[in-house]
Scaffold this motif. Sequence first.
Motif, PDB file in Angstrom:
ATOM      1  N   VAL A 290       0.833  -1.194   0.000  1.00 44.95           N
ATOM      2  CA  VAL A 290       0.000   0.000   0.000  1.00 44.95           C
ATOM      3  C   VAL A 290       0.873   1.252   0.000  1.00 44.95           C
ATOM      4  O   VAL A 290       2.020   1.232   0.455  1.00 44.95           O
ATOM      5  CB  VAL A 290      -0.951   0.024   1.218  1.00 44.95           C
ATOM      6  CG1 VAL A 290      -1.893  -1.161   1.185  1.00 44.95           C
ATOM      7  CG2 VAL A 290      -0.166   0.063   2.522  1.00 44.95           C
ATOM      8  N   SER A 291       0.299   2.306  -0.540  1.00 43.30           N
ATOM      9  CA  SER A 291       0.891   3.639  -0.461  1.00 43.30           C
ATOM     10  C   SER A 291      -0.099   4.522   0.277  1.00 43.30           C
ATOM     11  O   SER A 291      -1.275   4.581  -0.084  1.00 43.30           O
ATOM     12  CB  SER A 291       1.169   4.196  -1.859  1.00 43.30           C
ATOM     13  OG  SER A 291       1.608   5.548  -1.801  1.00 43.30           O
ATOM     14  N   GLU A 292       0.342   5.208   1.325  1.00 44.69           N
ATOM     15  CA  GLU A 292      -0.565   5.905   2.235  1.00 44.69           C
ATOM     16  C   GLU A 292      -0.766   7.369   1.852  1.00 44.69           C
ATOM     17  O   GLU A 292       0.141   8.019   1.317  1.00 44.69           O
ATOM     18  CB  GLU A 292      -0.033   5.834   3.666  1.00 44.69           C
ATOM     19  CG  GLU A 292       0.092   4.420   4.217  1.00 44.69           C
ATOM     20  CD  GLU A 292       0.716   4.410   5.585  1.00 44.69           C
ATOM     21  OE1 GLU A 292       0.274   3.615   6.428  1.00 44.69           O
ATOM     22  OE2 GLU A 292       1.663   5.198   5.821  1.00 44.69           O
ATOM     23  N   PHE A 293      -1.959   7.874   2.169  1.00 44.31           N
ATOM     24  CA  PHE A 293      -2.221   9.300   2.089  1.00 44.31           C
ATOM     25  C   PHE A 293      -1.583   9.998   3.292  1.00 44.31           C
ATOM     26  O   PHE A 293      -1.433   9.397   4.365  1.00 44.31           O
ATOM     27  CB  PHE A 293      -3.725   9.578   2.111  1.00 44.31           C
ATOM     28  CG  PHE A 293      -4.400   9.388   0.781  1.00 44.31           C
ATOM     29  CD1 PHE A 293      -4.047  10.153  -0.315  1.00 44.31           C
ATOM     30  CD2 PHE A 293      -5.398   8.440   0.635  1.00 44.31           C
ATOM     31  CE1 PHE A 293      -4.680   9.994  -1.536  1.00 44.31           C
ATOM     32  CE2 PHE A 293      -6.035   8.260  -0.578  1.00 44.31           C
ATOM     33  CZ  PHE A 293      -5.671   9.040  -1.678  1.00 44.31           C
ATOM     34  N   PRO A 294      -1.253  11.283   3.153  1.00 52.87           N
ATOM     35  CA  PRO A 294      -0.794  12.038   4.338  1.00 52.87           C
ATOM     36  C   PRO A 294      -1.949  12.270   5.300  1.00 52.87           C
ATOM     37  O   PRO A 294      -3.122  12.047   4.986  1.00 52.87           O
ATOM     38  CB  PRO A 294      -0.276  13.349   3.735  1.00 52.87           C
ATOM     39  CG  PRO A 294      -0.989  13.478   2.425  1.00 52.87           C
ATOM     40  CD  PRO A 294      -1.203  12.080   1.923  1.00 52.87           C
ATOM     41  N   TYR A 295      -1.614  12.759   6.510  1.00 48.49           N
ATOM     42  CA  TYR A 295      -2.644  12.989   7.524  1.00 48.49           C
ATOM     43  C   TYR A 295      -3.675  14.020   7.072  1.00 48.49           C
ATOM     44  O   TYR A 295      -4.872  13.865   7.308  1.00 48.49           O
ATOM     45  CB  TYR A 295      -2.002  13.479   8.835  1.00 48.49           C
ATOM     46  CG  TYR A 295      -1.172  12.442   9.551  1.00 48.49           C
ATOM     47  CD1 TYR A 295      -1.608  11.126   9.669  1.00 48.49           C
ATOM     48  CD2 TYR A 295       0.046  12.775  10.135  1.00 48.49           C
ATOM     49  CE1 TYR A 295      -0.862  10.172  10.328  1.00 48.49           C
ATOM     50  CE2 TYR A 295       0.809  11.828  10.807  1.00 48.49           C
ATOM     51  CZ  TYR A 295       0.350  10.533  10.895  1.00 48.49           C
ATOM     52  OH  TYR A 295       1.106   9.598  11.571  1.00 48.49           O
ATOM     53  N   HIS A 296      -3.220  15.077   6.410  1.00 53.21           N
ATOM     54  CA  HIS A 296      -4.102  16.168   6.019  1.00 53.21           C
ATOM     55  C   HIS A 296      -4.405  16.085   4.520  1.00 53.21           C
ATOM     56  O   HIS A 296      -3.509  15.822   3.708  1.00 53.21           O
ATOM     57  CB  HIS A 296      -3.451  17.533   6.314  1.00 53.21           C
ATOM     58  CG  HIS A 296      -3.077  17.726   7.748  1.00 53.21           C
ATOM     59  ND1 HIS A 296      -3.947  18.237   8.688  1.00 53.21           N
ATOM     60  CD2 HIS A 296      -1.912  17.485   8.406  1.00 53.21           C
ATOM     61  CE1 HIS A 296      -3.340  18.299   9.858  1.00 53.21           C
ATOM     62  NE2 HIS A 296      -2.100  17.844   9.722  1.00 53.21           N
ATOM     63  N   SER A 297      -5.650  16.315   4.162  1.00 50.89           N
ATOM     64  CA  SER A 297      -5.999  16.346   2.746  1.00 50.89           C
ATOM     65  C   SER A 297      -7.103  17.370   2.516  1.00 50.89           C
ATOM     66  O   SER A 297      -8.017  17.511   3.344  1.00 50.89           O
ATOM     67  CB  SER A 297      -6.441  14.969   2.248  1.00 50.89           C
ATOM     68  OG  SER A 297      -7.652  14.575   2.859  1.00 50.89           O
ATOM     69  N   PHE A 298      -6.979  18.098   1.415  1.00 57.13           N
ATOM     70  CA  PHE A 298      -7.977  19.068   0.995  1.00 57.13           C
ATOM     71  C   PHE A 298      -8.485  18.654  -0.380  1.00 57.13           C
ATOM     72  O   PHE A 298      -7.724  18.110  -1.195  1.00 57.13           O
ATOM     73  CB  PHE A 298      -7.375  20.476   0.918  1.00 57.13           C
ATOM     74  CG  PHE A 298      -6.887  21.015   2.228  1.00 57.13           C
ATOM     75  CD1 PHE A 298      -7.715  21.782   3.027  1.00 57.13           C
ATOM     76  CD2 PHE A 298      -5.596  20.738   2.667  1.00 57.13           C
ATOM     77  CE1 PHE A 298      -7.264  22.271   4.240  1.00 57.13           C
ATOM     78  CE2 PHE A 298      -5.141  21.227   3.863  1.00 57.13           C
ATOM     79  CZ  PHE A 298      -5.977  21.996   4.662  1.00 57.13           C
ATOM     80  N   ARG A 299      -9.727  18.917  -0.646  1.00 56.13           N
ATOM     81  CA  ARG A 299     -10.297  18.624  -1.954  1.00 56.13           C
ATOM     82  C   ARG A 299     -11.358  19.675  -2.273  1.00 56.13           C
ATOM     83  O   ARG A 299     -11.924  20.299  -1.374  1.00 56.13           O
ATOM     84  CB  ARG A 299     -10.920  17.220  -1.983  1.00 56.13           C
ATOM     85  CG  ARG A 299     -12.019  17.022  -0.964  1.00 56.13           C
ATOM     86  CD  ARG A 299     -12.394  15.559  -0.813  1.00 56.13           C
ATOM     87  NE  ARG A 299     -13.420  15.366   0.198  1.00 56.13           N
ATOM     88  CZ  ARG A 299     -13.194  15.307   1.508  1.00 56.13           C
ATOM     89  NH1 ARG A 299     -11.940  15.414   1.946  1.00 56.13           N
ATOM     90  NH2 ARG A 299     -14.179  15.131   2.357  1.00 56.13           N
ATOM     91  N   GLY A 300     -11.587  19.860  -3.544  1.00 54.35           N
ATOM     92  CA  GLY A 300     -12.578  20.841  -3.974  1.00 54.35           C
ATOM     93  C   GLY A 300     -12.963  20.609  -5.409  1.00 54.35           C
ATOM     94  O   GLY A 300     -12.328  19.830  -6.141  1.00 54.35           O
ATOM     95  N   GLY A 301     -14.017  21.257  -5.836  1.00 54.65           N
ATOM     96  CA  GLY A 301     -14.449  21.097  -7.224  1.00 54.65           C
ATOM     97  C   GLY A 301     -15.578  22.057  -7.547  1.00 54.65           C
ATOM     98  O   GLY A 301     -16.230  22.620  -6.669  1.00 54.65           O
ATOM     99  N   VAL A 302     -15.770  22.252  -8.824  1.00 57.46           N
ATOM    100  CA  VAL A 302     -16.881  23.059  -9.325  1.00 57.46           C
ATOM    101  C   VAL A 302     -17.621  22.245 -10.365  1.00 57.46           C
ATOM    102  O   VAL A 302     -17.073  21.283 -10.933  1.00 57.46           O
ATOM    103  CB  VAL A 302     -16.390  24.388  -9.924  1.00 57.46           C
ATOM    104  CG1 VAL A 302     -15.740  25.257  -8.867  1.00 57.46           C
ATOM    105  CG2 VAL A 302     -15.401  24.128 -11.067  1.00 57.46           C
ATOM    106  N   GLY A 303     -18.852  22.590 -10.633  1.00 61.18           N
ATOM    107  CA  GLY A 303     -19.638  21.856 -11.619  1.00 61.18           C
ATOM    108  C   GLY A 303     -20.883  22.622 -12.000  1.00 61.18           C
ATOM    109  O   GLY A 303     -21.100  23.775 -11.585  1.00 61.18           O
TER     110      GLY A 303
END
Length: 617
Positions: free
Chosen positions: A305-318
Motif C-alpha cells: 500500500v501507499s498511504e495518504f498524508p494525515y491532512h488532505s484538501f479537496r474541492g471542485g466546481v460543476g
Amino acid sequence: MAGGTIDKPLAWRSETGQARARARERAALARCWLRVSLAFGLGLMMLLLAAGEAHAARKAPSYKVEVIAEPRSVRRLLEQHLDISRFATRPDVTDDQFSFLITATPQQVRDLVATQGYFSPLVSTDVRTVNDLRQVTVRVEPGPQTKVTAVDLSFRGAVLTEDPSRENATRFAFSLHEGQPFSQGDWDDAKNASLRELQSRRYLAAKIYHSEALIDPRTHTAKLSVVYDSGPTFTMGELDVQGTKRYPERIVHNVNPISPGDIYDTRTVAELQRQLQNTPYFASVAIDLDNDPTKPLNTPVHVKVSEFPYHSFRGGVGYSTDNGPLVQGGYTYLNTFGAAWPFTIEGRADQTQQYGQVQLSMPPGLHGWTNSVLASYTTTDVSDTRIYSIRGGVQRSRTSQFLDYSYSLLFYDDQLDQNAAPPTRAHALVPGWSWTRRDTDDPLFPRRGNLIHVEAGFAVKGVLADQSFIRGYARGQQYFPIGVDDIVVIRAELGGVFTSGSSSGIPASLLFRAGGSNSVRGYGFQSIGNDVAGSILPTKYLVTSAIEYQHWFSHNWGMATFFDIGTATDTWGEKIFYPGVGVGARWRSPVGPVNLDLAYGIRNNSVRPYITLGIAF
C-alpha cells in the motif's frame, strides 16, 4: 543698462574640444560597427535561406506509395506495416534500398495478410516515375478468408476431477468458434481469454500446455486445438502487508474478506483491493500471490500500500440544469486522537441547496464495519419552498464490492417556509437502515445488470418526535442489452411515509417531491408535489418510472429516446400523473457517462434541457 560678455576659461574651452573629438570618434566607430553588423546579418540571412532550401529539398520524399486492397482492414494493415509504406516519407532512401524494398514487398504482403486468415493472396507491384517522383502501386487480392472448421479444447491436471465448472467456464471464454473467420489476433485473444478464465479461480498456475492451428490453404480452413494444464488448486494464506507507516496495519486485516485456506479467486482478491481503496487511508493498493505450482497451499497474499498524508484538501466546481453552478470542498484529518480516526469537514453550495457536514469516524473494525458520529445543516430553496434541516446522530456502515449496508440513529429538526402559511417546524428521532446492491457488467458504463437501493426508518411520537410514522424508499435501475449496439434502461422509484396524522408533523427532508433530470424529465427540479399558493410542498407518497432506449453509433457516442412518468402526493386517491417524453445524446466520457437530454412535459406543455454526469444512484 549695461551689457557685456563673459569669456569661458581657457582650460574649459580645451576640455570641450577634446570631448567633441571623442564624440566624433565614437560616432565613426558606431557607423563602422553598424556596417559590419548589417553585412553579417545579411550574410547570416542568406545562409539560413540557403540552409532552409537545402533542408526543404532534403525533406522531399523519395517516392509515394498507394496500396489497393479490399477489405479496408487489409488495406490499413498493409499501409501501416509494409516497409515500402513506412519508409516512403524518408528522403534518404537510396536506389539500392528502394530496389530491396520493392523486392521484399510481395513476401511481406503474404506474411501480413496471413495474420488475417488470407493464405492465397495475389500481389503485384507497379513502379512509375511521374514528374521526377517515383510512384509505387501495390495491388492485393487477398483471396478467400480462412474459416474455422473445428475447435478442440482439452484439459489435463486437477481440473478434470475437482471442478468441472472451471472447465466449462474456460470453454465458454474461448471466443473463436466454428464458422468464424480465422485471424492470428483472434486466435491469440481466444487463447489468452480462456486461460485467464481458468486462472481466475482455483488454478492460479494454469498454463497452455500445447496449442496448434492447422491451416489448409487449398480448402481455406483452420482446425484449432488447445490443451490446458490446470495445475493444482491454490488456497490463500495470511496477508503479507508492506507500506504501512502512518496508519496501523490492523486496518488492512480488518477489511480483509479472505480467510486462510480459502480457494483462490480473483473476485475475492478484487474485493480486498476495493475494501482497502474505500478506506480514506491508502492512495494505491497492489496485491499479488506467488504462483509456484509446487507450493499451492496457503499461498501468502502480498499487499503493498501507499498511504495518504494525515491532512488532505479537496474541492471542485460543476454545473447541472437542476441545480445550476455548484462549488464544493472538504478537509480531512486522518489521525485524530493519534489513533487513525478520520475527521472530515465538507460543504457544497449551488443555486437551490447549501450543505455542510462534520463527521468523526473510527477506523474500520472487524469485517470492515465503520462507526461514526455526524452533524449536518442543509438549506433548500426550490419551487417557492424553503427547507432548513439540521441532522445529527450516529451511523454504522460497511461497503463491499456489490453490497453496502448502513444502520443509523439520526435526529432531524426541520423548518419549512411557504407562501400561504407561517413557517412550520417538525423534529424526529429516526432509527434507520439502508441497503444498496450493485450487479452490473461494468460499474461505470453498464450494459447488463441492475442497481437497487432500499431505505427504511421509523419514529415514535413522544420519543424526540412530533409524530409517529414509518418511512420506506426504494429505487432501482435495470439494464437490458439489445443486440450489440443498443441498451434498454428501466428505472423505478417508490417512496412512502405512513402515518395517521398530516405530513406537517414529519420533518420535511424525509418527505418527497418529483421532477428533474433524475426523476421525471420535462418538469422542473422538485416541481411535482403538493401545490399550495405556488409553493410545491413535499408529500407523503412518491412514484416515478422511466424507460429509455439507447442506440450507440460508436463506442463513445449514442442517442436515446425516453418516456418518464411520476407523481408525488399526500393523498393517493387524488394523485395526478405527470408524463414526459424526449430525446438525448449519450457520451462515454473519460470521467463517466454524460447525458444531454431535451424533454417535453406533456401535462404542462413545457420543454426543458438537461445535462447530467454519471449514474444518479
